[in-house]
Design an enzyme around this catalytic site. Structure first.
Site, PDB file in Angstrom:
ATOM      1  N   GLU A 110      -1.142  -2.812   4.683  1.00 25.32           N
ATOM      2  CA  GLU A 110       0.219  -3.117   4.248  1.00 25.32           C
ATOM      3  C   GLU A 110       0.069  -3.734   2.864  1.00 25.32           C
ATOM      4  O   GLU A 110      -0.607  -4.755   2.711  1.00 25.32           O
ATOM      5  CB  GLU A 110       0.868  -4.127   5.205  1.00 25.32           C
ATOM      6  CG  GLU A 110       0.992  -3.619   6.639  1.00 25.32           C
ATOM      7  CD  GLU A 110       2.207  -2.712   6.826  1.00 25.32           C
ATOM      8  OE1 GLU A 110       2.996  -2.561   5.866  1.00 25.32           O
ATOM      9  OE2 GLU A 110       2.372  -2.167   7.926  1.00 25.32           O
ATOM     10  N   GLU A 155       7.867   3.886   1.877  1.00 23.68           N
ATOM     11  CA  GLU A 155       6.798   2.925   1.533  1.00 23.68           C
ATOM     12  C   GLU A 155       5.912   3.624   0.520  1.00 23.68           C
ATOM     13  O   GLU A 155       5.010   4.377   0.875  1.00 23.68           O
ATOM     14  CB  GLU A 155       6.054   2.489   2.794  1.00 23.68           C
ATOM     15  CG  GLU A 155       6.988   1.759   3.766  1.00 23.68           C
ATOM     16  CD  GLU A 155       6.361   1.464   5.134  1.00 23.68           C
ATOM     17  OE1 GLU A 155       5.130   1.605   5.279  1.00 23.68           O
ATOM     18  OE2 GLU A 155       7.128   1.102   6.049  1.00 23.68           O
ATOM     19  N   HIS A 167       0.527   1.501   3.833  1.00 24.80           N
ATOM     20  CA  HIS A 167       1.934   1.233   4.136  1.00 24.80           C
ATOM     21  C   HIS A 167       2.477   0.160   3.192  1.00 24.80           C
ATOM     22  O   HIS A 167       1.770  -0.333   2.322  1.00 24.80           O
ATOM     23  CB  HIS A 167       2.081   0.753   5.587  1.00 24.80           C
ATOM     24  CG  HIS A 167       1.840   1.813   6.618  1.00 24.80           C
ATOM     25  ND1 HIS A 167       2.818   2.256   7.485  1.00 24.80           N
ATOM     26  CD2 HIS A 167       0.731   2.529   6.925  1.00 24.80           C
ATOM     27  CE1 HIS A 167       2.333   3.198   8.276  1.00 24.80           C
ATOM     28  NE2 HIS A 167       1.059   3.381   7.968  1.00 24.80           N
ATOM     29  N   HIS A 180       5.186   6.681   5.787  1.00 28.44           N
ATOM     30  CA  HIS A 180       6.600   6.302   5.815  1.00 28.44           C
ATOM     31  C   HIS A 180       7.144   6.615   4.423  1.00 28.44           C
ATOM     32  O   HIS A 180       6.674   6.036   3.436  1.00 28.44           O
ATOM     33  CB  HIS A 180       6.766   4.821   6.151  1.00 28.44           C
ATOM     34  CG  HIS A 180       6.458   4.521   7.593  1.00 28.44           C
ATOM     35  ND1 HIS A 180       5.808   3.375   8.004  1.00 28.44           N
ATOM     36  CD2 HIS A 180       6.702   5.247   8.715  1.00 28.44           C
ATOM     37  CE1 HIS A 180       5.684   3.416   9.338  1.00 28.44           C
ATOM     38  NE2 HIS A 180       6.216   4.534   9.780  1.00 28.44           N
TER      39      HIS A 180
END
Length: 446
Positions: A311, A94, A221, A91
């Site tokens: 994440e 990110e 991410h 992404h």
């Protein structure tokens, strides 16, 4: 007193006694495309004998998707040496993963030069592939907005505004169907014309997966702080809007892998982050929210590779001033997770003439997810400590079963010989003719 000193020392030993003294503050800057490429090539020239840079393709706007490889024999798969990958910045907005992977490249090189034992043995026994940015186009869009303006979606997709983590062929539906009908439980077939249905960045990554027999992977991410493991997609429609846990046959291993990262990270394991609570800092993907056509599930269903999604920050585009602290918080976790590729069992599969058998299936009793041997006849099966019944099979061979006990340390090596089935030992000349034929057909199909 001396006890205090020795305590300090044992703490330092646990950390692997990093040689990294202190990087200057200006080492921790955001890297645009040109800066990133320069940083990777500079590591390559600093450590020429243990690195290689290669491109797996180009983005929509023509930027290279560069991978930096670390190995004592760059560019070569050595039998029984597992392949590992890290993928960042899928992404575009990110960005912490992209920066961490650039720092990790620099770190591995410097520690190797400094003679750090832990890093040296990692590079000697593993082939490590690092793709700091899977979405360089999206990054440039996000970077133009800058860290101050946190558009939640600006720059997330590629330059055609496609979310790359919703762009892989959907194999989950097929898998869930096969589960009910005793179908194949690994290497599921891709849909017809799949190449036309994915973006260039996705296509490049899928071809990359086809070309290397990856064993373990993580994809980085931002927007939360948690280690997320498959499946990401629920097996059934949400019950009254509640997400439901969707376990893989390797659920226990995935939980362990996620925990390795979470507990080696400075604060992920504490659970409370960004206003969310995740017990032990890990979550099953579908139990958090269901997602289709993601990269993580695709790894598990199409290849031998186990991938989790990390994440790493509440803030998708942290200010440069936060990068040094984030690097220190993730450094040990990035190395510890990489080391997990060496657990379980590995070995070679040979036929009765000691020729390696590629693409043989390795199945573990009680786990309905088989893996396959690579081109050199080597296999790698991640497993937790325990005793397992392992069977190797291939078309035209009699399956061979062995019992293996896996301990907590390095992967146990298990060599397996499988014999040709009887009907295949008919007149020698005929089979020779057949082999010759096979050779030609294979050549013309490459």
């Amino acid at each position: 007193g001396s006890s205090g000193v020795s305590l300090l020392w044992s703490g330092a030993l646990l950390l692997g006694l990093w040689a990294q003294q202190a990087w200057a503050a200006d080492d921790f800057q955001h890297h645009g495309y040109e800066e990133m490429v320069r940083a990777l090539f500079s590591v390559q020239s600093q450590c020429p004998y243990i690195t290689r840079i290669y491109s797996i393709g180009r983005s929509v706007e023509g930027r290279h998707l560069y991978v930096l490889e670390f190995s004592d024999n760059p560019g070569i798969h050595e039998a029984l040496e597992p392949e590992f990958k890290y993928v960042g910045n899928m992404h575009g907005n990110e960005v912490l993963g992209r920066e961490l992977l650039i720092y990790l490249c620099k770190f591995l090189c410097e520690e190797y030069i400094a003679g750090n034992q832990r890093i040296t043995s990692l590079i000697h026994n593993t082939r490590i592939h690092i793709l700091p940015s899977m979405n360089p186009d999206g990054y440039e869009v996000a970077a133009r907005q800058g860290p101050e303006f946190n558009g939640y979606l600006v720059g997330r997709g590629n330059s055609r505004d496609v979310d790359l983590n919703r762009n892989f062929p959907d194999l989950n539906g097929l898998m869930y169907y096969y589960e009910k009908n005793n179908g194949k439980n690994h290497h599921l077939p891709l849909p017809d014309k799949w190449e036309l249905q994915v973006e260039p960045e996705t296509l490049a990554v899928i071809k990359w997966m086809q070309n290397y027999n990856f064993v373990l992977s993580a994809n980085l991410h931002g927007g939360a702080v948690v280690a997320n493991y498959p499946f990401d997609k629920s097996r059934e429609a949400r019950i009254r809007g509640k997400p439901t846990y969707s376990a893989t046959p390797d659920d226990k291993i995935f939980k362990k892998l996620a925990k390795v990262y979470s507990f080696a990270h400075s604060w992920m394991h504490k659970g409370w982050n960004c206003g969310d609570y995740f017990e032990e800092g890990i979550t099953n993907g579908a139990n958090w929210y269901s997602l289709s056509k993601g990269m993580q599930d695709f790894n598990y269903l199409y290849t031998n590779c186990f991938e989790i999604t990390l994440e790493l920050s509440c803030d998708k585009f942290p200010p440069a001033s936060a990068l040094a602290r984030e690097w220190l918080a993730n450094r040990e976790a990035l190395v510890s997770y990489l080391e997990q590729v060496h657990h379980g069992i590995k070995g070679m599969v040979y036929d009765e003439n000691n020729n390696p058998v590629s693409n043989a299936e390795i199945s573990v009793a009680g786990v309905s997810h088989d893996i396959t041997t690579g081109a050199d006849g080597d296999y790698f099966r991640l497993l937790l400590p325990g005793t397992y019944t392992v069977t190797a099979s291939a078309p035209g061979y009699q399956p061979s079963t062995s019992t293996v006990t896996v301990g907590p340390a390095e992967a146990i090596q298990v060599r397996i010989n499988i014999l040709h089935s009887l009907q295949h030992t008919h007149s020698h000349t005929q089979s020779q003719k057949k082999n010759r034929l096979n050779m030609y057909t294979i050549k013309s199909f490459r």
